[in-house]
Design a protein around this motif. Structure first.
Motif, mmCIF file in Angstrom:
data_model
loop_
_atom_site.group_PDB
_atom_site.id
_atom_site.type_symbol
_atom_site.label_atom_id
_atom_site.label_comp_id
_atom_site.label_asym_id
_atom_site.label_seq_id
_atom_site.Cartn_x
_atom_site.Cartn_y
_atom_site.Cartn_z
ATOM 1 N N THR A 124 0.823 -1.212 0.000
ATOM 2 C CA THR A 124 0.000 0.000 0.000
ATOM 3 C C THR A 124 0.862 1.269 0.000
ATOM 4 O O THR A 124 0.426 2.298 -0.522
ATOM 5 C CB THR A 124 -0.918 0.039 1.243
ATOM 6 N N ILE A 125 2.015 1.185 0.597
ATOM 7 C CA ILE A 125 2.895 2.353 0.612
ATOM 8 C C ILE A 125 4.345 1.880 0.614
ATOM 9 O O ILE A 125 4.693 0.876 1.261
ATOM 10 C CB ILE A 125 2.599 3.270 1.834
ATOM 11 N N ALA A 140 0.497 8.093 8.781
ATOM 12 C CA ALA A 140 -0.859 8.043 9.337
ATOM 13 C C ALA A 140 -1.896 8.435 8.273
ATOM 14 O O ALA A 140 -1.546 8.871 7.174
ATOM 15 C CB ALA A 140 -0.953 8.996 10.532
ATOM 16 N N GLN A 142 -4.802 6.360 7.318
ATOM 17 C CA GLN A 142 -5.672 5.271 6.875
ATOM 18 C C GLN A 142 -6.763 5.012 7.913
ATOM 19 O O GLN A 142 -6.476 4.952 9.120
ATOM 20 C CB GLN A 142 -4.836 3.997 6.685
ATOM 21 N N VAL B 154 2.445 5.712 -3.011
ATOM 22 C CA VAL B 154 1.227 5.282 -2.319
ATOM 23 C C VAL B 154 0.310 4.625 -3.349
ATOM 24 O O VAL B 154 -0.014 5.227 -4.373
ATOM 25 C CB VAL B 154 0.508 6.484 -1.661
ATOM 26 N N MET B 155 -0.048 3.379 -3.081
ATOM 27 C CA MET B 155 -0.958 2.681 -3.968
ATOM 28 C C MET B 155 -2.398 2.978 -3.525
ATOM 29 O O MET B 155 -2.681 2.962 -2.346
ATOM 30 C CB MET B 155 -0.712 1.164 -3.910
ATOM 31 N N ILE B 179 -1.585 9.889 4.749
ATOM 32 C CA ILE B 179 -2.165 9.166 3.614
ATOM 33 C C ILE B 179 -3.654 9.509 3.483
ATOM 34 O O ILE B 179 -4.374 9.533 4.479
ATOM 35 C CB ILE B 179 -2.035 7.635 3.821
ATOM 36 N N PRO B 181 -6.509 7.763 1.495
ATOM 37 C CA PRO B 181 -6.872 6.671 0.581
ATOM 38 C C PRO B 181 -7.974 7.078 -0.391
ATOM 39 O O PRO B 181 -8.776 7.950 -0.094
ATOM 40 C CB PRO B 181 -7.342 5.552 1.527
ATOM 41 N N PRO B 184 -12.713 4.736 1.244
ATOM 42 C CA PRO B 184 -12.764 4.843 2.701
ATOM 43 C C PRO B 184 -12.612 3.510 3.419
ATOM 44 O O PRO B 184 -12.733 3.455 4.646
ATOM 45 C CB PRO B 184 -14.150 5.443 2.941
ATOM 46 N N ASP B 185 -12.332 2.448 2.676
ATOM 47 C CA ASP B 185 -12.210 1.136 3.305
ATOM 48 C C ASP B 185 -10.995 1.108 4.244
ATOM 49 O O ASP B 185 -9.956 1.705 3.987
ATOM 50 C CB ASP B 185 -12.034 0.034 2.254
ATOM 51 N N ILE B 189 -3.088 1.587 6.600
ATOM 52 C CA ILE B 189 -2.706 2.936 6.230
ATOM 53 C C ILE B 189 -3.284 3.295 4.869
ATOM 54 O O ILE B 189 -3.103 2.616 3.891
ATOM 55 C CB ILE B 189 -1.189 3.151 6.227
#
Lengths: 158, 189
Positions: A124-125, A140, A142, B154-155, B179, B181, B184-185, B189
Motif C-alpha cells: 500500500t505504501i 498516518a 488510513q 502510495v498505492m 495518507i 486513501p 474509505p475502506d 494505512i
C-alpha cells in the motif's frame, strides 16, 4: 603454569579477534520501535503509555483528534542490508536499514526503506526516508476501526 | 734542741694567728734559737715596712677617691632637671614620624628595587618566551534536522508530507506522511 599462560593468551587472542567484529556488528545495527496508535474523537484522551508522544499528538495534523489509544508496540533489530518484517494489527511492515550517516552536527542519521502491506499482502505504501536516530517518523491517515491508524517508527543507532 | 719551726708558722706566730698552745711553743723555740729569733726579727721588720707602705698607699687612694666622689657629686648636682615626657602620640603620628625620619632610606630602597626589577625584566626579556595556548576544540552542536522523505509511493491513494514543529529550538520538526486513501475502506494505512 605454562598451560595457564597459554590459556590466558588464547582467551586474549579470542577477545581481540571478536571485539572488532562485535563493534562492526553494532555499527551495522539499529534498534527500532514500531508503535501503532488509533486516533479518534471519543474524548478518551491520550493513552498513558503514549505520554512521551503527547507533545506531538497535540499538534496538527493530530490536533483534530482527542483520543489516542495504543494498539501495540514492538521492538525490531534492524540489520543493515537485511529486511526485517513486523506484523501490524492490519497488515505488515518491512524495514530495510540502508545506511547510517553522520550529520554535520554529529547526530547519527539513518536511511530506511519502509514498506507497508495490507492483510492480503498487497503493498500500500513504499517510501525511503532519512531521519535522525531517536526521532519519531509518522505514517498516518488510513481509516482503522472507526478511527485513524497512526504508525510511528523510531530507530536508534550509536 | 731541734728547730722545726718553718717560715709559715713563724709568720703566723708574728701575726698572732696561731692558737695559744702553738704560739707558746713557737715563742719558746724562737727564744731558744738565735737563728729563729733573727729570722723572726727580720720578718717583723719586713712586715712593718709593708704595712707602712700599704697604709700610705691606702691613704693616697682614699684622697684620690674622695676627690673623684666630690667631682661626681658636683656633676650630678649641676645636671639639668629631667626633661618632661613627650605628649602621647597616636600610632598614625608615629608612622608619619617614622616615614619622615627614614624618608631617604625608603627612597633609596625603592629605587634599588625598581632597578632590580628592570634588570630582571631586561634579562628575562632577552629570551623569547613562547606561550602555547591550546585551541579549544570546536563545539559540535547537534543540528536538529527533520526527516527527509526521499521517495514515496502510495498505492490507491495520495499522500502529503507534513511537519510538526519541535517544542524547543534544538528539537527537529517531526515528519508525518499523511495518507489519503482513494476508498474509505479500512486498510493498513
Amino acid at each position: 603454569m605454562r598451560a595457564q599462560l597459554m590459556m590466558r593468551f588464547a582467551i586474549w587472542m579470542g577477545v581481540a579477534a571478536v571485539a572488532p567484529a562485535a563493534a562492526l556488528a553494532q555499527d551495522n545495527a539499529a534498534q527500532c520501535t514500531v508503535t501503532e496508535i488509533r486516533a479518534s474523537n471519543e474524548k478518551g484522551g491520550v493513552d498513558p503509555k503514549l505520554e512521551r508522544m503527547k507533545p506531538k499528538l497535540s499538534k496538527p495534523p493530530f490536533a483534530s483528534y482527542d483520543t489516542f489509544k495504543l494498539l501495540g508496540e514492538q521492538a525490531v533489530d534492524a540489520q543493515r542490508g537485511k529486511a526485517s518484517s513486523v506484523k501490524l494489527v492490519n497488515g505488515s511492515l518491512t524495514l530495510l536499514f540502508k545506511d547510517k550517516l553522520v550529520a554535520s552536527g554529529g547526530k547519527t542519521r539513518l536511511r530506511f526503506g519502509i514498506d507497508v502491506d495490507d492483510k492480503q499482502g498487497a503493498r500500500t505504501i513504499s517510501t525511503e526516508a532519512k531521519f535522525d536516530s531517536g526521532d519519531p517518523f509518522f505514517i498516518a491517515g488510513q481509516p482503522y476501526d472507526g478511527g485513524t491508524y497512526v504508525l510511528v517508527l523510531t530507530c536508534n543507532a550509536p | 734542741m731541734e728547730h722545726k719551726l718553718d717560715d709559715e708558722t713563724l709568720m703566723r706566730w708574728l701575726d698572732g694567728d696561731l692558737p695559744r698552745d702553738e704560739a707558746r711553743e713557737a715563742e719558746r723555740m724562737v727564744a731558744a734559737s738565735p737563728e729563729l729569733r733573727m729570722k723572726a726579727d727580720s720578718l717583723a721588720q719586713l712586715r712593718e715596712v709593708m704595712t707602712a707602705h700599704y697604709g700610705a698607699a691606702a691613704d693616697e687612694a682614699d684622697a684620690k677617691l674622695e676627690g673623684l666622689w666630690g667631682k661626681i657629686e658636683a656633676e650630678v648636682r649641676s645636671a639639668p632637671a629631667r626633661a618632661p615626657s613627650p605628649p602621647r602620640r597616636t600610632w598614625l603620628e608615629g608612622v608619619r614620624e617614622w616615614l619622615e625620619t627614614y624618608r631617604s632610606h625608603l627612597i633609596t630602597g625603592g629605587l634599588a628595587a625598581a632597578a632590580g626589577a628592570l634588570l630582571t625584566l631586561a634579562v628575562s626579556g632577552s629570551r623569547e618566551k613562547v606561550v602555547y595556548v591550546r585551541e579549544a576544540p570546536p563545539v559540535r552542536t547537534a543540528v536538529a534536522t527533520a526527516a527527509e522523505v526521499e521517495s514515496l509511493e502510495v498505492m490507491d491513494g495520495s499522500a502529503a508530507v507534513l511537519q510538526i514543529p519541535g517544542d524547543r529550538d534544538d528539537e527537529a520538526a517531526t515528519t508525518v506522511i499523511w495518507i489519503t486513501p482513494n476508498s474509505p475502506d479500512e486498510g493498513p494505512i
